[in-house]
Structure formats: C-alpha cells, structure tokens
Design an enzyme around this catalytic site. Sequence first.
Site, PDB file in Angstrom:
ATOM      1  N   HIS A 556       0.833  -1.204   0.000  1.00  0.00           N
ATOM      2  CA  HIS A 556       0.000   0.000   0.000  1.00  0.00           C
ATOM      3  C   HIS A 556       0.869   1.257   0.000  1.00  0.00           C
ATOM      4  O   HIS A 556       0.700   2.160  -0.826  1.00  0.00           O
ATOM      5  CB  HIS A 556      -0.917  -0.017   1.229  1.00  0.00           C
ATOM      6  CG  HIS A 556      -1.843   1.153   1.318  1.00  0.00           C
ATOM      7  ND1 HIS A 556      -3.150   1.118   0.881  1.00  0.00           N
ATOM      8  CD2 HIS A 556      -1.659   2.410   1.802  1.00  0.00           C
ATOM      9  CE1 HIS A 556      -3.725   2.286   1.082  1.00  0.00           C
ATOM     10  NE2 HIS A 556      -2.836   3.092   1.643  1.00  0.00           N
ATOM     11  N   GLU A 557       1.810   1.319   0.936  1.00  0.00           N
ATOM     12  CA  GLU A 557       2.649   2.513   1.053  1.00  0.00           C
ATOM     13  C   GLU A 557       3.556   2.685  -0.166  1.00  0.00           C
ATOM     14  O   GLU A 557       3.842   3.804  -0.592  1.00  0.00           O
ATOM     15  CB  GLU A 557       3.483   2.455   2.335  1.00  0.00           C
ATOM     16  CG  GLU A 557       2.667   2.427   3.618  1.00  0.00           C
ATOM     17  CD  GLU A 557       1.698   3.593   3.760  1.00  0.00           C
ATOM     18  OE1 GLU A 557       1.916   4.647   3.121  1.00  0.00           O
ATOM     19  OE2 GLU A 557       0.703   3.450   4.489  1.00  0.00           O
ATOM     20  N   HIS A 560       1.836   4.575  -2.889  1.00  0.00           N
ATOM     21  CA  HIS A 560       1.993   6.027  -2.744  1.00  0.00           C
ATOM     22  C   HIS A 560       3.370   6.470  -3.237  1.00  0.00           C
ATOM     23  O   HIS A 560       3.507   7.480  -3.932  1.00  0.00           O
ATOM     24  CB  HIS A 560       1.842   6.424  -1.275  1.00  0.00           C
ATOM     25  CG  HIS A 560       0.436   6.391  -0.761  1.00  0.00           C
ATOM     26  ND1 HIS A 560      -0.611   7.007  -1.402  1.00  0.00           N
ATOM     27  CD2 HIS A 560      -0.089   5.827   0.364  1.00  0.00           C
ATOM     28  CE1 HIS A 560      -1.731   6.821  -0.705  1.00  0.00           C
ATOM     29  NE2 HIS A 560      -1.445   6.113   0.364  1.00  0.00           N
ATOM     30  N   HIS A 563       3.671   6.576  -6.949  1.00  0.00           N
ATOM     31  CA  HIS A 563       2.901   7.712  -7.464  1.00  0.00           C
ATOM     32  C   HIS A 563       3.754   8.970  -7.371  1.00  0.00           C
ATOM     33  O   HIS A 563       3.803   9.788  -8.300  1.00  0.00           O
ATOM     34  CB  HIS A 563       1.614   7.861  -6.647  1.00  0.00           C
ATOM     35  CG  HIS A 563       0.565   8.700  -7.317  1.00  0.00           C
ATOM     36  ND1 HIS A 563      -0.623   9.031  -6.705  1.00  0.00           N
ATOM     37  CD2 HIS A 563       0.509   9.284  -8.528  1.00  0.00           C
ATOM     38  CE1 HIS A 563      -1.352   9.769  -7.510  1.00  0.00           C
ATOM     39  NE2 HIS A 563      -0.685   9.946  -8.629  1.00  0.00           N
TER      40      HIS A 563
END
Length: 772
Positions: A556-557, A560, A563
């Site tokens: 998940h991290e 980020h 991105h």
Amino acid sequence: MFARSAKKALASIPSRQKFRFRGCLQDARHVRALATQVQHHIPASVDDKALVGVFDNPNPSSGSSPFGTTGLFGHPSLTHPASLISLADATLVRAQLLTDRILRARESQSELLKVVKNLDRLSDMLCGVIDLAELVRNAHPDRMWVDAANQAYETLCEFMNVLNTHVGLYEVLKAVLSDPAIVKTLSPEAYQTALIFWRDFEKSAIDLPPAERNTFVSLSSDILVLGRQFLEGANAPRPPASIKPSELTGLKDKGMGVRLQLQAQFTQRDLFVYPGSMQAHMIMRSAPEEEPRRRVYLAANSSTPEQIEVLETLLRKRAELARLVGRESFAHMTLDDKMAKTPDNVYNFLDALLKHTQPFAKRALRTLSQRKQAHHGLSSLPIIQSWDRDFYCPPEPPAPPIPLPALTLGTVFMGLSRLFQHLYGISLRPADSSSGEVWHTDVHKLEVVDQDKGIIGWIYADLFARRGKASGAAHYTVRCSRRTDDDDQHRDGTVEGAEIQIRESEDFEAVKRHRLPNQEGVFQLPLVVLLCEFPRPSIAKGPTVLEWHEVLTLFHEMGHAMHSMIGRTEYQNVAGTRCATDFVELPSILMEHFLNSPSVLSLFDADESNTVRQIGNHHNDPCHSIDTYSQILLAAVDQVYHSEVVIDPSFDSTAELVKLHNARGLIPHVPGTSFQTQFGHLFGYGATYYSYLFDRAIASRVWRDVFANNPLSRETGEKYKCEVLRYGGGKDPWSMVSSLLDAPELEVGNAEAMREVGRWKIEDDVGQPGRH
C-alpha cells in the site's frame, strides 16, 4: 494552499504536453515489441537480490559510506538541530522577497506571465522545509532535532497563514486569470495549478471585508485547537468495565480465562477490564455469557459530556466557517474541488454502495444469528447485538491467496522491485548514505532507477520499530517534483545584510536539482520516506518475517511512493500524490490487489525454484460484508455531521447517529453509547471519509478490467503510468479513470458517474490500508 500535506500531495501536466505524450506512446510501442518476453519473468538482478541482504541482515555491511559526510538528505548545512532553525529563518527571508516580487507583477507583462510559476515556487520554497520538518518531528530519535523541527514548522506555517489570506496575492492572480492572452499561454498543468491557488484563496474568505476576514482567521484557529482536543479525547482511555469472576466461566481462551479467574479469586473482587486491553479483546471474542461482552462494549463506546461538547463545537465552527464564505455547509465547501464535487453526489455513491452491500451483510448477519440461536438453544432466530459480532464471527487476520513460504522484509522488497520492472521499467537499488544523511542507523536509502532515464528519485526506508517513533505506517513526501531551470530566481531581489541567509536557502535548493538523460530541463527530483514499525532483524531471531497484513501495508505505502516517483511534474502543487483526497488512495489500494495474483507472488522467489500455483479460493472472512456496511454508515455519519443540520441550536450528534442507525443500520444502536467521539477521522477527513471506499471501488474495477488477466504486462503498466500516474494532480481524475477504463461515460464526473462507481462490486479481500 501554500503548504499541502506531506503525506498527501498534487501533480501536473508537462508544459510541452505533445512532446511528453508522444514519448509515452513511443514507450508503449517499444513495450508491445517486447510483449512476448514479458510472459516470462524478468530474472532477479544483482540489485534485486542485494535488497534482501540490506533489509534482512541484522548487521548489514553496506548502507553507510565511510568516505562522505553531509547533513540530512544530503544537505551539507543540516548537520545539527540549530541548522534547521537557521534554514527556516533563511527561507522566510527569501519567501518574503518572492512574495514582494509577485505583488509587483502587474508592473510588467513579463512578470504577469510568471505569476503562476512564482506562486508555485513560493509554495515549494516553504513546503520544502515544512515537509522536511514534519518528517523530523515524527521520525528523529533526538529530542533536540524534534524541538528544532517544531520551531521551524511553526515559524513557516505562521507565515503561510498570512499568505493564505493575502489580498494582494489574490488580486495579482485574479489579474492573471482575467487576461485571456495570459491564460492562453498557460499549459494545462500550469492552469490547473493556478486554479488550485484560486480556489484555496476563495475558501480563505479572501474577498470578504476585513472584519469578516478576521472572523475567518479566528474560526480557523478555533477549529485547529478544537481538532487537537477532539483527537486527544478520541485517543483517551475509556473507563473500565466491572466484570464478575463467575461471568468468565467457559471462556474459549483457556489460558487467559484461567489467569483472569485466578486473579479475581486472589483479589476477591470484581475485575476491572479496560477497553482496548488484551483482556477486553479476549472477553469480546471468547466469553460465552453475553453480559460481560455487553459491559465491555458499553465501556469501550462511552463518552464524557465534555468529549461530546468538543466534537459538536468543532462541527458548528466548521459550519460557521462555510457560511462565512457563502457555502451551504462545510461539506459543500470541502467537496467542490474533489471528484465528488457535492454532498449530493457523495450520497448517491453511498446509497448505491449500501444497496449493493446490504444483501451480503444481511446474509452474514443471518449466519451469526443462527450461530447465536444454536449457542443458546433458542427456538427462533435472535437479534445480533453489537457485542455479538466478534464472538460469533471472530476476526481473523488476512491470509495470502496461496500457501507461501515465510516472507522476509528483504524478500518483499525484492518482489516489489521486480514487479515495478515488469510494469514500468523501474527498479529499486540499494544506495550508500553518507554520514549524517539519515537520522538513524535503521534507515536504508534506495535509488529509484528508470531503465532509460536513470535515477528518478529516492526512497528512504525507516521500517523498524523503536521508542519515540510515530506509530503506524506512513508515506512522507519530503520533496516534490518541480522543474527548476526556468526559476529566474536572480530577479527575486535581495535585502541588504541578508546575503548570507539568501545564499543558505539557495544552497539548500541547489542540492535538489538534477538533469536527467533523454529529457529536456532540470528537475527537482522526488524524495519520499516510508515509515513502518516492523520488528528489527537480529542475530538470534534472524531476518524480519512479515505477517500478511504487513505485506499488504508495505505494498500500500509503496503504491503512494511510486505515485510520487512517476508523477514527476513541472509544478510541485500537482506533483505525485498532491491530488484530490478522493483520488489519492487509488494507486496504493490498487497495489494491494497485485497480491492476489500468483504470478506476482512468484516474484518473491529470486531463483524461481518454487512453483506458485492457484489452489482455489483463499480465506474470506464471512463477516467482511458487515464491516464494509458499517464503514459505509460511518461515511454517511461524516456527511451528516458536516451538513447544514449542525447549524440548528438543537443539534445532537448522538441523536443524529441513532437516527441514521434506525434508518439504514443492520445492528441496533446501543443506548448509552456515543462512538462518534472516537471517530478520529472526523477531524482529518472531515466530509471526505467516503474517499477510501470510493477509491477501493475504483481500484477493484481497474484491477479487474485492466490488470487481472496479465498483471505483469509492461504494455498495461505503461498505459497506467502514462494515463494516470504521471499526471499526479495535474489532470481531472475523472478524465484519467475514464481513459484508463475506456469508459467515456465517466469523464463528466456527474451524479450518475458517482452512482456507477457505487454500483461496482468491491472486491477488497486484500486487507486494510496503511496510513493515509
């Protein structure tokens, strides 16, 4: 406006859009030529395998260079706490000079043409130090550094609060956006950046008379103070429940149950069980008698009158703030620049989602009711109460879709690097850090390497638990992308006697600038920090082995982080994760879906010596739909609490909660409880708590329609990179999603588009998110 969250962020469309987009298409054609090769795994490289040693070795030999000495993140000046305060003061001097230059912009057409660039540069100048200070406040083990970071943070935020309500800056921007000739010169990304500043100015009561503007500032200050008080109350311990020893007979957890009963016999009195404790969790999951579970639930969801008053005052102040700037409610004010746009659209989404989820949740609830009926030997199906959920359906930790060997932290990083190579032609490479560059010996520096452009950014991984470190998992954007070769900073001016301070700030920014091969311009490259709290590897216990929920968190991290790396834009206000709140979680949630693919999981095996195969459905919590339905109701509560109803003097937050439960809830509300005072997201995500559900729905559809059939396809990864990630916040999210899914009906982002997303099935067995 001038400072956006370090953990959020915003991106942009390049000024030479046609050239950049053509380059993306060329990349895609190159990938198509290699399509047949992608069916086979790209073998683990030397760098991939080196990641295993870096993270799994309790005493890694590499990581810190014995030859170089520098300061934090490679800034030579940041070698001691006082240097951070000095940098903040120097930044303040340069920020004031740049502010004055912008205020004089109407004196010449050439300066008006640079207003948007200079506003973004001013924002970056301040954010570059504020975001660094935010990281230090949460991660540095030295109290003196933390204190210095707090001082630097407060100094620059105070100046930023002045800029946010600066009428002169607003008037200059108004002059720019009112001139069609100037607007025509702005790239789509520059225009989007200008609109961000414009909307934020308007939300700051900029066009109101001075007295009302002062009221706005006062209300804003009150909201911050109340927000801190609310969060303190939300995290405060609740009073204990009194449990009789006889009520613990027959506990499923024999070990803990026997210990509790012995404790009660020894003290010869009732037990005091504190909500959140191991004893409380054990009773909720294991106590056959209903009464102790009921009392623990009541204790856990209690509130003091003061806690309720703080929340309701916070909500009223927010409503007053919105009314002051001419908005119907705080939700209306907050949502107009989000994908949802209006509270009605959020309700359309939530209603569609409730209708979709309700049959599954009711089916699961009936299963629980049947279990309760059998447990008590009843003749009819009983009502499931809130304290029954964990007993009749004990929550189980998420599990991988197929049997896997133990996954070490280094193995997972290796798998991530190999996945990014397949999707984007990007890999992670361990790098030595100079002495003084990192804040703790646990921190590992990774270079993010594009196969064509070389290093495109850095990730500093601070992943092991230690005392004083912020809890949970987080992605911090310490440095955003920004084009710098056209800064024109020599025209900002100077101040007599401040030459040394100006040079200090300029030298700080100079470290960030890089020219990439095969790309025009000089860029400030992104730098992010990942914070987690995994156990540290040790000689005695070996490498850190991650639980499945920890693997999900890391993916998940890293969603980020990538991105931030790929959304490398010309304007920092729209770089990487600096995008709409209800869009920012899409890349990170999508990353979790990749863990459902056996072909992706096989990337954890460097030598491909183990055969990974699909073996049927994996564990699925039968009560998952109940929890999803409850989360949808919380999103609805958030909307109600930020609607116009809070203006009514008779507003009662508990009564509104009960009303919603009676109208849409599945499990009855428990009289005497007031969970809302522990709903901490009401402050940080006020009127936008629906965002995670919203992005989860979109991510599920993107996974199903785009990636599921061939999750390691470079062509598919390139499409996602070129049509979504690279823009950050510089393009309308609806347009990006529409293009990615080939769904033109979504592009307008209207009420029907929100309903359509709500109708999509949410396939989120991939677990819980990391920190937002």
